[in-house]
Design a protein around this motif. Structure first.
Motif, mmCIF file in Angstrom:
data_model
loop_
_atom_site.group_PDB
_atom_site.id
_atom_site.type_symbol
_atom_site.label_atom_id
_atom_site.label_comp_id
_atom_site.label_asym_id
_atom_site.label_seq_id
_atom_site.Cartn_x
_atom_site.Cartn_y
_atom_site.Cartn_z
ATOM 1 N N SER A 83 1.945 1.840 -3.487
ATOM 2 C CA SER A 83 0.690 2.337 -4.380
ATOM 3 C C SER A 83 0.438 3.723 -3.910
ATOM 4 O O SER A 83 0.058 4.589 -4.833
ATOM 5 N N LEU A 84 0.556 4.359 -2.683
ATOM 6 C CA LEU A 84 0.294 5.559 -2.536
ATOM 7 C C LEU A 84 1.437 6.633 -2.712
ATOM 8 O O LEU A 84 1.076 7.972 -2.677
ATOM 9 N N PHE B 196 -8.687 4.051 4.157
ATOM 10 C CA PHE B 196 -7.961 4.840 3.176
ATOM 11 C C PHE B 196 -7.692 6.201 3.467
ATOM 12 O O PHE B 196 -7.429 6.930 2.750
ATOM 13 N N LEU C 54 2.252 10.184 3.308
ATOM 14 C CA LEU C 54 1.659 8.986 3.853
ATOM 15 C C LEU C 54 1.135 9.130 5.208
ATOM 16 O O LEU C 54 0.418 8.361 5.720
ATOM 17 N N PRO D 280 -0.708 9.591 -4.694
ATOM 18 C CA PRO D 280 -1.215 9.785 -3.195
ATOM 19 C C PRO D 280 -2.746 10.322 -2.962
ATOM 20 O O PRO D 280 -3.253 10.358 -1.956
ATOM 21 N N ARG D 281 -3.250 10.411 -4.202
ATOM 22 C CA ARG D 281 -4.944 10.777 -3.915
ATOM 23 C C ARG D 281 -5.499 9.148 -3.541
ATOM 24 O O ARG D 281 -5.864 8.439 -4.667
ATOM 25 N N ARG D 282 -5.884 9.145 -2.404
ATOM 26 C CA ARG D 282 -6.584 7.888 -2.101
ATOM 27 C C ARG D 282 -7.625 7.405 -2.821
ATOM 28 O O ARG D 282 -7.975 6.283 -3.049
ATOM 29 N N LEU E 250 -7.037 5.807 -5.822
ATOM 30 C CA LEU E 250 -6.280 4.463 -5.918
ATOM 31 C C LEU E 250 -7.629 3.513 -5.695
ATOM 32 O O LEU E 250 -7.787 2.255 -6.037
ATOM 33 N N LEU E 251 -8.572 3.749 -4.606
ATOM 34 C CA LEU E 251 -9.585 2.906 -4.374
ATOM 35 C C LEU E 251 -10.660 2.819 -5.462
ATOM 36 O O LEU E 251 -11.280 1.658 -5.653
ATOM 37 N N LEU F 197 0.932 -1.226 -0.063
ATOM 38 C CA LEU F 197 -0.041 -0.032 0.009
ATOM 39 C C LEU F 197 0.900 1.273 0.003
ATOM 40 O O LEU F 197 0.763 2.196 -0.473
ATOM 41 N N ARG G 285 -13.182 4.534 2.637
ATOM 42 C CA ARG G 285 -12.448 5.539 2.209
ATOM 43 C C ARG G 285 -12.248 6.601 3.499
ATOM 44 O O ARG G 285 -11.201 6.980 3.367
#
Lengths: 276, 297
Positions: free
Chosen positions: A103-104, A271, B54, A108-110, A113-114, A100, A267
């Motif tokens: 991936s982030l 997330f 993060l 970085p915009r979660r 990603l979701l 994760l 989310r």
């Protein structure tokens, strides 16, 4: 803005990345082949049951196109645990193997990603639906052709059941991904999916439908909603008709509503957290 | 502002009652290797994760090129990062790992092969990561960071798990990257590990800044000393007392502080004192590092 930074369609590249993550490990095809094989086995069993059942005074024999519909309508009822699992694992493997973070780092915009995971879940779910249909037809078609009245593959009602079965398999995968976002612990998520689909929901459906005032509630359980989309159900056949099901469109909306609620919760929990 | 400048401004992070990072301010500049040093648990990883979006800071800001990491259009192409706790899927090949992350930093499959070669993983790229050694995983992490050929690199304990040969290779590689004008930030809990690599040091302890300077300025804090062995310790003690030098027993001889070897040698010669060993002990940076980080606790 950095002058040398390339400009990318962020959602587009996120989709490609998710697809590559999914297809670069063995899980997706193992589950897909497993689904096809399981449905091939069940297709053979059900086709023989309908085609070769001795006439009984209590229950009228299921013959003709009804037999084909009864067999092919089980895609969802029998196979739905596979798309649910692949969708769930699409999210939970990232937590389990700590990918994760990477991936982030690249996105970085979660929400992106979701969102990409949900779309890829839908795609792989639809693919599983097709695999399931192939598995079902591989055994039930020859059995019904040889022993029964035929598979009626060109009949609009049969095509409709198959198409809706594939659609609802896609919805199950989306629901799985959304569930994974809420329960990111992989072991807990798998146990919960198996326990819910194999024990909790079947028992809840039986229990609720036994109480008159609550029988309407059972139709809103996810499995019942999925059955409503397809309009045929193994459970319905066993309990003597699926009279308590919602209309098909409402069933689809109920499934989407589950996915939407789980997505929003995921989310703003999994997330939204610090990734340490 | 230069896109590759990393800046931390009055940064703070609390995890419940624990203050992991507190009022931390420093900058990291291009063209140099900067060592980010502190004992385990001093807040290094948390700081790096705040720089990369993060972990959300409780106070202050962490900026890349004047903006939060996540505000850049393609952040992964601007900063390449290899963090310690980053994982790999054991069932994915090294190449599969890189190609999965390639689209979002705007590079193709050929570049993935290229970085595998660059970090010395060429043939291993087609094997599953589950069979990799710790050193190979470190190299794959570095390859991931280098994917987009970024102007800034942020590496968390990159020497962990590397064999001595790998550490020498890494040292040269990081120097080369900085010489190309990149910003290179390397964290470590052992100063000696990065002493021969870094130009600048940022030292933290208990989440707070205790020192930031060039390595040369840090070395100046250490001073010099001379190690002497003689068959006549009493004579040496008398000589030190006469000259007003601070001497203490060390190993099999004596350590004389703040005096270089030439001065001690000349004095011993004049006094007719027999010496068997006479060595200037270089600045013991590790002592300074321990003093700096110890003082904060």
């Amino acid at each position: 803005m950095s002058p040398t930074a390339p400009t990318l369609n962020r959602f587009g590249v996120a989709l490609l990345a998710e697809w590559r993550k999914l297809t670069s490990t063995a899980l997706w095809w193992v589950l897909g082949v497993g689904m096809a094989a399981y449905l091939a086995f069940m297709g053979a069993v059900l086709a023989f049951t309908f085609a070769a059942a001795p006439p009984s005074p209590d229950t009228p024999a299921i013959t003709g196109v009804d037999a084909a519909l009864a067999v092919l309508g089980t895609l969802n009822a029998i196979g739905y645990v596979f798309p649910l699992l692949v969708g769930t694992l699409l999210v939970t493997t990232e937590v389990r193997h700590r990918t994760l973070t990477q991936s982030l780092l690249v996105e970085p915009r979660r929400g992106v990603l979701l969102g990409a995971k949900l779309v890829v879940a839908a795609a792989v779910g639809l693919l599983y639906g097709v695999l399931g249909v192939v598995g079902l037809l591989a055994t039930s078609a020859p059995v019904l052709e040889l022993v029964g009245d035929g598979i009626f593959l060109t009949d609009p009602a049969v095509l409709r059941v198959l198409g809706l079965g594939i659609l609802v398999t896609g919805l199950w995968a989306v629901l799985g991904a959304a569930f994974g976002a809420v329960v990111p612990n992989q072991v807990a998520a798998i146990v919960a999916v198996l326990a819910f689909t194999q024990f909790v929901e079947p028992i809840a459906r039986l229990g609720l439908s036994a109480v008159d005032s609550l029988s309407g509630v059972a139709a809103f359980l996810p499995g019942a909603a999925a059955d409503a989309v397809v309009g045929a159900s193994l459970f319905g056949e066993i309990s003597g008709g699926g009279g308590d099901l919602l209309p098909g469109w409402a069933g689809a909306l109920v499934l989407l509503a589950y996915a939407a609620v789980l997505t929003v919760v995921g989310r703003w929990t999994t997330f939204a957290r610090d990734v340490a | 502002m230069d896109a590759a400048v990393l800046a931390v401004e009055a940064l703070g992070k609390s995890f419940g009652p624990v203050r992991a990072v507190d009022d931390l301010t420093f900058e990291v500049h291009p063209g140099r290797v900067t060592g980010f040093l502190g004992p385990n648990g001093s807040g290094k990883t948390t700081t790096l994760r705040m720089l990369l979006g993060l972990v959300r800071p409780t106070d202050g800001r962490a900026l890349v090129g004047g903006r939060p990491y996540g505000d850049h259009p393609v952040p992964g192409a601007l900063v390449g990062a290899a963090l310690e706790a980053t994982g790999f899927h054991p069932g994915r090949t090294g190449l599969g790992h890189l190609t999965a992350y390639a689209p979002q930093v705007g590079v193709d499959r050929a570049r993935c092969r290229e970085v595998l070669e660059l970090v010395g993983l060429g043939p291993a790229g087609d094997r599953k990561v589950g069979g990799y050694s710790l050193g190979m995983r470190q190299r794959l992490g570095l390859a991931t960071a280098l994917l987009a050929d970024p102007p800034a690199l942020l590496l968390d304990e990159p020497a962990n798990g590397l064999d001595p040969e790998g550490i020498v290779w890494l040292r040269g590689f990081l120097r080369h990257l900085a010489a190309e004008g990149r910003t290179v930030l390397v964290s470590s809990h052992v100063l000696a590990e990065v002493q021969h690599t870094v130009d600048d040091v940022v030292v933290i302890a208990k989440g707070r800044l205790v020192h930031a300077s060039s390595l040369a300025e840090l070395a100046a804090l250490a001073g010099v000393s001379t190690y002497v062995e003689t068959p006549d310790p009493a004579g040496l003690a008398a000589l030190c007392a006469q000259r007003g030098w601070v001497a203490a027993p060390r190993d099999r001889g004596t350590q004389v502080d703040d005096v270089d070897a030439a001065t001690v040698g000349a004095a011993a010669h004049a006094a007719g004192l027999e010496l068997h060993q006479l060595t200037t002990r270089g600045a013991d940076l590790e002592d300074v590092f321990l003093r700096l980080t110890g003082a904060a606790s």
